[in-house]
Design a protein around this motif. Structure first.
Motif, PDB file in Angstrom:
ATOM      1  N   SER A  54       0.632   4.476   0.410  1.00 14.50           N
ATOM      2  CA  SER A  54       0.625   5.405   1.527  1.00 14.50           C
ATOM      3  C   SER A  54      -0.452   4.970   2.506  1.00 14.50           C
ATOM      4  CB  SER A  54       0.364   6.828   1.048  1.00 14.50           C
ATOM      5  OG  SER A  54      -0.978   6.959   0.677  1.00 14.50           O
ATOM      6  N   TYR A  55      -0.178   5.214   3.754  1.00 16.79           N
ATOM      7  CA  TYR A  55      -1.127   4.776   4.763  1.00 16.79           C
ATOM      8  C   TYR A  55      -1.109   5.778   5.901  1.00 16.79           C
ATOM      9  CZ  TYR A  55       3.415   2.848   5.848  1.00 16.79           C
ATOM     10  OH  TYR A  55       4.752   2.706   6.017  1.00 16.79           O
ATOM     11  N   ASN A  56      -2.214   5.844   6.633  1.00 17.98           N
ATOM     12  CA  ASN A  56      -2.259   6.738   7.779  1.00 17.98           C
ATOM     13  C   ASN A  56      -2.903   6.005   8.941  1.00 17.98           C
ATOM     14  OD1 ASN A  56      -4.924   6.680   7.160  1.00 17.98           O
ATOM     15  ND2 ASN A  56      -5.016   8.769   6.386  1.00 17.98           N
TER      16      ASN A  56
ATOM     17  N   PHE B 206      -5.282  11.573   9.662  1.00 13.63           N
ATOM     18  CA  PHE B 206      -5.352  11.527   8.211  1.00 13.63           C
ATOM     19  C   PHE B 206      -4.009  11.749   7.543  1.00 13.63           C
ATOM     20  CE2 PHE B 206      -9.568  12.933   9.635  1.00 13.63           C
ATOM     21  CZ  PHE B 206     -10.267  11.818   9.221  1.00 13.63           C
TER      22      PHE B 206
ATOM     23  N   LEU C  57     -11.882   8.119   1.929  1.00 15.40           N
ATOM     24  CA  LEU C  57     -12.245   8.893   3.117  1.00 15.40           C
ATOM     25  C   LEU C  57     -11.207   8.681   4.213  1.00 15.40           C
ATOM     26  CD1 LEU C  57     -14.488  10.623   4.468  1.00 15.40           C
ATOM     27  CD2 LEU C  57     -15.280   8.493   5.465  1.00 15.40           C
ATOM     28  N   PHE C  58     -10.759   7.434   4.338  1.00 15.69           N
ATOM     29  CA  PHE C  58      -9.744   7.124   5.332  1.00 15.69           C
ATOM     30  C   PHE C  58      -8.477   7.922   5.093  1.00 15.69           C
ATOM     31  CE2 PHE C  58     -10.841   2.654   6.995  1.00 15.69           C
ATOM     32  CZ  PHE C  58     -11.586   3.249   7.973  1.00 15.69           C
ATOM     33  N   MET C  59      -8.091   7.952   3.835  1.00 17.91           N
ATOM     34  CA  MET C  59      -6.804   8.557   3.538  1.00 17.91           C
ATOM     35  C   MET C  59      -6.876  10.078   3.542  1.00 17.91           C
ATOM     36  SD  MET C  59      -4.737   6.226   3.448  1.00 17.91           S
ATOM     37  CE  MET C  59      -3.361   7.255   3.030  1.00 17.91           C
ATOM     38  N   LYS C  60      -7.968  10.575   2.950  1.00 16.82           N
ATOM     39  CA  LYS C  60      -8.005  12.019   2.746  1.00 16.82           C
ATOM     40  C   LYS C  60      -8.508  12.765   3.955  1.00 16.82           C
ATOM     41  CE  LYS C  60      -8.530  13.039  -2.142  1.00 16.82           C
ATOM     42  NZ  LYS C  60      -9.609  13.193  -3.094  1.00 16.82           N
ATOM     43  N   GLY C  61      -9.378  12.111   4.701  1.00 20.77           N
ATOM     44  CA  GLY C  61      -9.963  12.817   5.816  1.00 20.77           C
ATOM     45  C   GLY C  61     -11.063  13.728   5.324  1.00 20.77           C
ATOM     46  N   PRO C  62     -11.533  14.611   6.170  1.00 20.59           N
ATOM     47  CA  PRO C  62     -12.631  15.482   5.790  1.00 20.59           C
ATOM     48  C   PRO C  62     -12.252  16.353   4.595  1.00 20.59           C
ATOM     49  CG  PRO C  62     -11.632  16.187   7.850  1.00 20.59           C
ATOM     50  CD  PRO C  62     -11.063  14.862   7.531  1.00 20.59           C
TER      51      PRO C  62
ATOM     52  N   SER D 159      -0.476  10.913   6.243  1.00 23.20           N
ATOM     53  CA  SER D 159       0.154   9.639   5.933  1.00 23.20           C
ATOM     54  C   SER D 159       1.529   9.576   6.609  1.00 23.20           C
ATOM     55  CB  SER D 159       0.286   9.460   4.434  1.00 23.20           C
ATOM     56  OG  SER D 159       1.160  10.403   3.918  1.00 23.20           O
TER      57      SER D 159
ATOM     58  N   ASN E 209      -5.823   5.856  10.069  1.00 25.99           N
ATOM     59  CA  ASN E 209      -7.078   5.161   9.804  1.00 25.99           C
ATOM     60  C   ASN E 209      -6.852   3.810   9.158  1.00 25.99           C
ATOM     61  OD1 ASN E 209      -9.000   6.968  10.797  1.00 25.99           O
ATOM     62  ND2 ASN E 209      -8.537   8.340   9.109  1.00 25.99           N
ATOM     63  N   SER E 210      -5.931   3.780   8.196  1.00 26.15           N
ATOM     64  CA  SER E 210      -5.711   2.485   7.555  1.00 26.15           C
ATOM     65  C   SER E 210      -5.021   1.530   8.519  1.00 26.15           C
ATOM     66  CB  SER E 210      -4.902   2.653   6.274  1.00 26.15           C
ATOM     67  OG  SER E 210      -4.029   3.708   6.347  1.00 26.15           O
TER      68      SER E 210
ATOM     69  N   GLN F  81     -11.956   3.930   1.385  1.00 24.12           N
ATOM     70  CA  GLN F  81     -10.499   4.051   1.466  1.00 24.12           C
ATOM     71  C   GLN F  81     -10.092   5.504   1.315  1.00 24.12           C
ATOM     72  OE1 GLN F  81      -8.529   1.525   2.110  1.00 24.12           O
ATOM     73  NE2 GLN F  81      -6.789   2.914   2.129  1.00 24.12           N
TER      74      GLN F  81
ATOM     75  N   GLN G 229       0.880  -1.165   0.000  1.00 20.31           N
ATOM     76  CA  GLN G 229       0.000   0.000   0.000  1.00 20.31           C
ATOM     77  C   GLN G 229       0.918   1.215   0.000  1.00 20.31           C
ATOM     78  OE1 GLN G 229      -3.237  -0.818   2.470  1.00 20.31           O
ATOM     79  NE2 GLN G 229      -3.722   1.322   2.798  1.00 20.31           N
TER      80      GLN G 229
ATOM     81  N   LYS H  42      -7.682   0.030  10.525  1.00 17.53           N
ATOM     82  CA  LYS H  42      -8.415  -0.971   9.770  1.00 17.53           C
ATOM     83  C   LYS H  42      -7.662  -2.303   9.806  1.00 17.53           C
ATOM     84  CE  LYS H  42     -10.310  -1.212   5.281  1.00 17.53           C
ATOM     85  NZ  LYS H  42     -10.051  -0.642   3.960  1.00 17.53           N
TER      86      LYS H  42
END
Lengths: 424, 538
Positions: free
Chosen positions: A330-332, A384, B431-436, A386, A334-335, B429, A328, A338
């Protein structure tokens, strides 16, 4: 009690030696083809022949450029009193032209017992310097300019270097400019007009050879027999040191040390830690001292960090690693969460923590600098942004192994992946 | 209670009162007429009993190895040392250990923290003031001893000052005047929180300078000690520097933490029973002392609650009973470690705990129904509309806010085919990455007007909300619209909405809401606004 005082005295003596670069490098001063002799010849000939000169001392950090220069200048000041005045500048402090000129004027004033005016403008200072150079030249006095961190002077317009070297072009002046830099391409940094005025003499300082290190070791660690220390103690101490040096294991330690970094400063740092480890009760150096010194000098901070991580932090690290493994890009946070959930769902008896707690652990990892933000988004929430991992998978693997409280399941998760790599 | 509870003096007091008033409880004599400073003042805890070695070890549990390391590297009296770099993550006792060690050794030192001295100039001034025994006071107009702006001046002045101090120390030690008070003639400069220097401007030259200070000064009687929370390999520098000798402070182990939490306890047996229960689960999350002590202190109170007599020595049965009382609280408290940031005091936290007892399982969702800060109604509406603008795609605004109202919600339900599932995953995905998402101010105001006015007229229910907006809404203007732009900017300042970069095409500033869905729901509930009806669910 008396023994303890003796030991303390010996330790203080050794520490004094180790903190004094002049003492360390005086060892290398006697041979004719050493940098010491070459430098001394160059500087002294420009003093006696009343000519201008410029030299660059180049070499990696911690190879004794400064120390050798200090030794040379000290000797020359003794040999030719009242014929040399030394001006020292440091690129870290005086890379700004005005500041450098002011400092030169200040040191010239101290040297010649003049009043230094703090209010003098940069132009005044510059004129003062040129006038002083002329005066010194007429009085057959050599001014030696030492420019430490020479590469930093070569930033910007190089006005200082130009005015210095230009002033040296006149017949009446008599000055030596010595640049010290750890950049081997320091002379390439110079502008054309500066370079053409610079004589391209360079002295290269290299890390010492192995037999030189042996000599250095004896030079530093053997106690002098003609000191106030009791004679028996000194002979005993010295014979033990010789035994250690002859030991094969000791040579292995030295090899390990020099394989990573063979500069003198690193070696001295190693000896300093070893000397600090001397047990004040027995008062002699042992092989153990050197071993523990090696481990303090060659630390692996990232592994130490991993060893300290709490279990939740390790979980998050493994999640990040798995994400990376899945390619993957890029990840942050949230991922990561998950991934954490999928691990939680697929494997039994994994601790489940709420998002907030994980976020705190995530912040800890950022604090520990095991992960880092990959983007420069300043107005985004942490969740959010990364991130990227700052350690290699092998390091993570090793860290998991060395962490005593690491649950078996995490190792298994990492191992699965390793197997997958091996098969695929 | 809280004084007893926190096992160590808190970080802040350690650092602030470190150099001059080491023990806040014992020294109330920071009186009006301050005596002039003397060389005594360079020693830590000058008026107090000397510290024995055993005291030193026992006062810092879990740090025995590090104390030995430090003592070894500092060496005997008057022995020179090469620069030392002490590192370890936050709240591992770096600063307190070093200060304690210096108190034990009675050696003169100058402590300056790069946190309080927030730029190079402050740092230089601070060090020079301490060395020159200068105290800012009314008489000298709170000015510093020496004016020092550039690093070059600093090095010159520092050299002068150091030579002066060392000479003074040598003279007084030979005349035996300070005997027993000040030990040796070495002066140590301690730089705390060095990691912050990396973020200063011109850190590119300041850091190498500090690391090279020992070589630049060429004064033998000075020792340099750097304290940092991150390791040496994170100090990138273009010019590089010769590494100092590093000492690593690892995080406290569980055993060390237990020793720390057992200190100054009225009833050690009870405390140890408590720690048996709590320490383990908490250590799985974090071993940071500062976080643990804030989390554990309310829990301990909770633990003691069923007991009548706090001095009772618990037997197995009471332990079991207490444990069963405490157990439901451990989980939420664990989740609340992060709640430290919510600015509620410990007491409030306990009250909340009580309230939440009923809904422990659903913690964090619906059990808390009020927001714990005051906000005007219009600001709340703005917040909700900002949240909507960030979450919903702009193309769907019309279907949400036009006259048909909530019916759009049902309309968009479609059959879920494989493809749309994929799409759904992809967008999730995203939404997770970008955020609001971001939105322009106009869209925020439009949504705001829609929801504010529709809410206002929902009671009368006679007018189309869209039409009111079009008319300019004289009601809205009077009640809500008057200072909306002001409200937007104050929400921005409070970090509920952040100003993003401007859109490259339109050139106008774009905004982004940062609040979580939970908070938005809470705010909406306090307005009785049906937020979920307007939320686009993928």
């Amino acid at each position: 009690m008396k023994i303890q005082r003796t030991v303390e005295e010996a330790i203080v003596l050794l520490r004094k030696r180790l903190c004094d670069p002049d003492f360390i490098f005086s060892l290398f001063s006697d041979s004719p083809d050493s940098n010491y002799s070459k430098l001394k010849f160059i500087v002294s000939s420009s003093v006696t022949e009343a000519c201008n000169n410029s030299i660059l001392l180049l070499g990696p950090r911690g190879c004794g450029k400064n120390a050798v220069l200090d030794l040379v200048l000290e000797d020359l000041l003794k040999e030719y009193p009242d014929m040399i005045s030394v001006i020292k500048l440091n690129g870290l402090l005086h890379c700004d032209d005005n500041c450098a000129l002011k400092e030169i004027a200040r040191q010239l004033c101290i040297e010649h017992e003049l009043m230094f005016s703090k209010m003098a403008s940069s132009d005044d200072n510059s004129q003062f310097m040129i006038a002083m150079l002329r005066e010194c030249g007429l009085a057959h006095k050599t001014v030696v300019f030492v420019l430490d961190e020479f590469d930093l002077f070569a930033q910007g317009k190089q006005r200082l270097l130009y005015s210095l070297l230009d002033a040296m072009q006149s017949v009446s002046s008599q000055a030596v400019v010595i640049g010290i830099s750890c950049r081997l391409d320091a002379d390439q940094l110079l502008e054309k007009r500066v370079r053409s005025r610079f004589s391209h003499r360079k002295l290269l300082f290299l890390p010492p050879q192995k037999d030189d290190l042996q000599r250095l070791l004896k030079h530093i660690l053997l106690l002098p027999t003609d000191s106030t220390l009791p004679h028996d103690y000194v002979t005993d101490f010295n014979s033990r040191i010789s035994n250690i040096i002859a030991d094969k294991k000791f040579n292995e330690i030295i090899d390990k040390l020099t394989d990573a970094d063979c500069t003198v400063s690193n070696f001295v740092r190693f000896l300093f830690s070893a000397v600090c480890c001397i047990d004040s009760k027995s008062g002699y150096m042992t092989l153990e001292n050197f071993k523990s010194a090696l481990s303090t000098v060659q630390r692996q901070p990232k592994l130490d960090c991993l060893k300290d991580c709490s279990i939740l932090e390790l979980y998050i690290m493994v999640c990040i690693r798995r994400l990376e493994f899945k390619e993957q890009e890029s990840y942050n946070f949230n991922s990561v969460m998950k991934e954490y959930k999928t691990i939680y769902d697929s494997v039994q008896n994994v601790d489940n923590y709420s998002r907030n707690v994980c976020l705190r652990a995530f912040e800890h990892l950022l604090d520990r600098q095991l992960i880092e933000f990959a983007d420069r988004g300043h107005n985004q929430c942490i969740e959010f942004r990364s991130v990227k991992l700052l350690i290699s998978p092998a390091e993570l693997h090793q860290g998991l192994k060395s962490n005593r409280s690491c649950p078996a399941i995490l190792q298994k998760l990492m191992n699965q992946e390793a197997k997958f790599v091996a098969n695929g | 209670m809280s004084k007893e509870e926190t096992p160590q003096v808190t970080r802040r007091t350690t650092r602030l009162s470190a150099t001059h008033t080491p023990n806040a409880i014992q020294s109330p004599t920071k009186s009006i007429n301050l005596p002039p400073l003397s060389l005594h003042n360079l020693v830590y805890g000058e008026q107090q009993e000397p510290l024995t070695f055993d005291d030193l070890i026992s006062s810092l549990p879990g740090r025995k190895n590090q104390i030995f390391d430090l003592l070894r590297l500092l060496g005997p009296v008057n022995s020179p040392m090469s620069p030392m770099f002490v590192y370890g993550s936050a709240s591992t006792g770096k600063t307190s250990t070093i200060l304690r060690v210096f108190r034990y050794l009675n050696r003169p030192f100058v402590y300056s923290s790069c946190r309080t001295c927030y730029n190079a100039r402050q740092l230089f001034d601070n060090i020079l003031n301490q060395l020159l025994l200068h105290r800012k006071s009314e008489n000298n107009g709170y000015s510093s001893a020496k004016k020092c702006e550039k690093p070059a001046d600093f090095v010159n002045l520092l050299k002068e000052a150091l030579v002066g101090v060392v000479d003074g120390l040598k003279r007084s030690s030979s005349s035996k005047k300070l005997n027993g008070c000040v030990n040796g003639s070495m002066v140590y400069l301690i730089f705390d929180s060095l990691e912050l220097v990396r973020d200063w401007d011109k850190s590119g030259t300041i850091l190498p300078l500090l690391f090279k200070l020992h070589d630049v000064l060429k004064v033998n009687d000075v020792g340099l000690i750097f304290i940092s929370s991150s390791s040496l390999d994170t100090y990138h520098s273009e010019t590089g520097f010769v590494d100092p000798i590093s000492v690593y402070f690892p995080d406290y182990t569980e055993e060390g933490l237990r020793q720390i939490f057992m200190r100054n306890q009225a009833n050690p047996k009870l405390r140890s029973a408590f720690l048996d229960v709590v320490l383990k689960p908490f250590c799985r999350v974090t071993r940071r002392l500062d976080e643990l002590s804030t989390a554990l202190s309310p829990l301990f109170k909770k633990y003691c609650e069923p007991l009548d007599d706090l001095n009772v020595i618990p037997d197995e049965e009471t332990k079991r009973k207490l444990f069963s009382c405490l157990q439901p609280h451990i989980g939420p408290a664990l989740n609340e470690i992060l709640g430290v940031t919510s600015q509620s005091s410990v007491e409030a936290g306990i009250k909340n705990n009580l309230k939440r007892k009923g809904g422990l399982k659903k913690f964090g969702n619906d059990s808390i129904d009020d927001i714990d800060f005051h906000m005007s109604t219009s600001a709340k509406y703005l917040l909700v509309s900002a949240f909507l603008a960030s979450r919903n795609p702009a193309t769907l605004d019309a279907s949400f806010f036009d006259s048909t109202g909530g019916s759009a919600n049902q309309k968009k339900r479609r059959k879920t085919s494989e493809k749309s599932k994929d799409l759904k995953e992809a967008s999730e995905q995203e939404l997770f990455m970008k955020g609001p998402g971001t939105f322009p101010l106009e869209r925020l105001l439009a949504i705001f007007q829609c929801i504010a006015s529709s809410d206002e007229y929902s009671l009368e229910n006679d007018e189309d909300p869209q039409e009111t907006t079009g008319l300019g809404g004289d009601f809205g203007e009077n009640n809500l619209m008057s200072d909306i732009l002001l409200q937007v900017s104050s929400l921005c300042n409070a970090n509920f909405i952040t100003k993003g970069g401007s859109c490259p095409l339109e050139g106008s500033t774009r905004y982004r809401s940062t609040i979580s869905e939970d908070l938005a729901l809470k705010v909406a509930r306090s307005l009785k606004f049906p937020l979920s009806k307007y939320l686009y669910r993928r």
